[in-house]
Design a protein around this motif. Structure first.
Motif, PDB file in Angstrom:
ATOM      1  N   ALA A 136       0.868  -1.190   0.000  1.00 29.69           N
ATOM      2  CA  ALA A 136       0.000   0.000   0.000  1.00 29.69           C
ATOM      3  C   ALA A 136       0.899   1.232   0.000  1.00 29.69           C
ATOM      4  N   THR A 139      -0.055   6.996   1.629  1.00 31.31           N
ATOM      5  CA  THR A 139      -1.205   7.677   1.023  1.00 31.31           C
ATOM      6  C   THR A 139      -2.479   6.846   1.163  1.00 31.31           C
ATOM      7  N   ALA A 140      -2.358   5.652   1.778  1.00 29.81           N
ATOM      8  CA  ALA A 140      -3.536   4.854   2.145  1.00 29.81           C
ATOM      9  C   ALA A 140      -4.064   5.286   3.503  1.00 29.81           C
ATOM     10  N   LEU A 141      -3.270   6.068   4.218  1.00 36.36           N
ATOM     11  CA  LEU A 141      -3.607   6.429   5.606  1.00 36.36           C
ATOM     12  C   LEU A 141      -3.918   7.905   5.757  1.00 36.36           C
ATOM     13  N   GLY A 143      -4.534  11.742   3.270  1.00 34.07           N
ATOM     14  CA  GLY A 143      -4.742  12.261   1.922  1.00 34.07           C
ATOM     15  C   GLY A 143      -3.451  12.869   1.371  1.00 34.07           C
ATOM     16  N   SER A 148      -5.688  12.157  -5.814  1.00 37.22           N
ATOM     17  CA  SER A 148      -6.862  11.406  -5.344  1.00 37.22           C
ATOM     18  C   SER A 148      -6.949   9.993  -5.918  1.00 37.22           C
ATOM     19  N   SER A 151      -4.261   7.887  -3.964  1.00 40.42           N
ATOM     20  CA  SER A 151      -4.602   7.753  -2.556  1.00 40.42           C
ATOM     21  C   SER A 151      -5.855   6.888  -2.371  1.00 40.42           C
ATOM     22  N   SER A 152      -6.838   7.062  -3.250  1.00 41.11           N
ATOM     23  CA  SER A 152      -8.075   6.269  -3.141  1.00 41.11           C
ATOM     24  C   SER A 152      -7.798   4.794  -3.402  1.00 41.11           C
ATOM     25  N   LYS A 154      -5.007   3.202  -2.910  1.00 43.57           N
ATOM     26  CA  LYS A 154      -4.245   2.639  -1.789  1.00 43.57           C
ATOM     27  C   LYS A 154      -5.114   2.518  -0.536  1.00 43.57           C
ATOM     28  N   HIS A 155      -6.013   3.507  -0.287  1.00 42.69           N
ATOM     29  CA  HIS A 155      -6.973   3.346   0.813  1.00 42.69           C
ATOM     30  C   HIS A 155      -7.806   2.075   0.587  1.00 42.69           C
ATOM     31  N   ILE A 158      -6.105  -1.170   1.514  1.00 40.92           N
ATOM     32  CA  ILE A 158      -6.096  -1.504   2.954  1.00 40.92           C
ATOM     33  C   ILE A 158      -7.411  -2.211   3.323  1.00 40.92           C
TER      34      ILE A 158
END
Ligand SMILES: NC(=O)c1ccc[n+]([C@@H]2O[C@H](COP(=O)([O-])OP(=O)(O)OC[C@H]3O[C@@H](n4cnc5c(N)ncnc54)[C@H](O)[C@@H]3O)[C@@H](O)[C@H]2O)c1
Length: 243
Positions: A136, A139-141, A143, A148, A151-152, A154-155, A158
């Motif tokens: 990940a 940028t998963a944790l 912003g 975007s 980051s989205s 990678k979020h 998780i």
């Protein structure tokens, strides 16, 4: 601490470069037989993993991903460790309102769908004791301005990691993720000196991370040493998200 991977079979996607290549070398060093997979044909000898199986795969293509796992089983007879590392960065940053749908789909397709497809094929052949490590990002944790899609994705990864950990806990298969800070690999596209300094200063330890530092965390999570760890995210970021 048990980091012995003798007799284990490990598959690393994104294995031609950066964190994936470093992970493949370290897994081999710890005793695993390693398969490298990448959209750019991996050169096992040049990457220092000798006679390892290499597979050319686009992780966004389900049939190619199935074929990748089939090749691992044909060659080694099992799959004990999978490191899902294939990913793309975002060369051009833009606020959400100015983000092109094509860029959104490109990032989500490789960085999230690709990991899902790999996990789907890997889990279908894995047995009790196997382990998956997804790559990940910090940028998963938190912003990141202008990123975007990255980051989205990678979020989402998780969420996928935690859910798969629950789905497969009773089968004895562990699923974890690492969340690296900014790491000095080709994904950063040779930042100029000013950018490199700014990125370095964003980490309390005052520098970028190395691919080997992330590979160490990946190998720990993959190894018997982490036998009671599943559904977790190991942050490898020089303190980036501690601020
Ligand atoms: N470098 C960083 O700062 C950083 C930070 C956090 C997370 N990450 C993540 O680490 C992972 C590895 O990145 P890296 O820094 O080693 O970059 P890298 O560019 O060196 O390696 C990524 C590899 O993925 C491969 N790849 C790209 N698209 C693919 C596809 N569709 N199918 C198969 N392979 C594909 C590339 O060919 C490349 O070899 C990525 O998931 C990235 O998002 C990197």
């Amino acid at each position: 601490m048990d980091l012995d991977l003798s007799g284990k079979v490990a598959l690393v996607t994104g294995g031609s470069s950066g964190i994936g290549a470093a992970s493949a070398r370290m897994l081999k060093h710890l005793g695993a037989r390693v398969a490298l997979a990448d959209i750019r044909e991996p050169d096992a000898a040049a990457l220092g993993v000798g006679d390892s199986l290499t597979v050319t795969v686009d992780v966004t293509q389900p049939a190619q991903v199935d074929n990748m796992v089939d090749q691992v089983i044909d060659r080694y007879g099992a799959l004990d460790i999978a490191v899902n590392c294939a990913g793309v960065g975002m060369p051009v940053k833009a606020p959400v309102g100015e983000t092109e749908i094509a860029e959104w789909r490109r990032l989500l397709s490789v960085n999230l769908d690709g990991s899902f497809l790999c996990m789907k094929s890997e889990l279908a052949v894995m047995q009790a004791g196997a382990s998956i490590v997804n790559v990940a990002s910090v940028t998963a944790l938190v912003g990141v301005e202008g990123a975007s899609p990255y980051s989205s994705a990678k979020h989402g990864l998780i969420g996928l990691t935690k859910t798969a950990a629950l789905d497969y806990a009773s089968a004895g298969i562990r699923v974890n993720a690492v969340a690296p800070g900014f790491i000095d690999t080709p994904l950063l596209r040779d930042p100029d000196e000013q950018t490199r300094r700014r990125l370095s200063e964003a980490h309390p330890l005052g520098r970028l991370g190395t691919a080997d530092e992330v590979a160490s965390a990946i190998c720990f999570l993959a190894a018997p040493a982490a036998s009671f760890i599943t559904g977790s995210v190991l942050v490898v970021d020089g303190g980036y998200v501690a601020r």
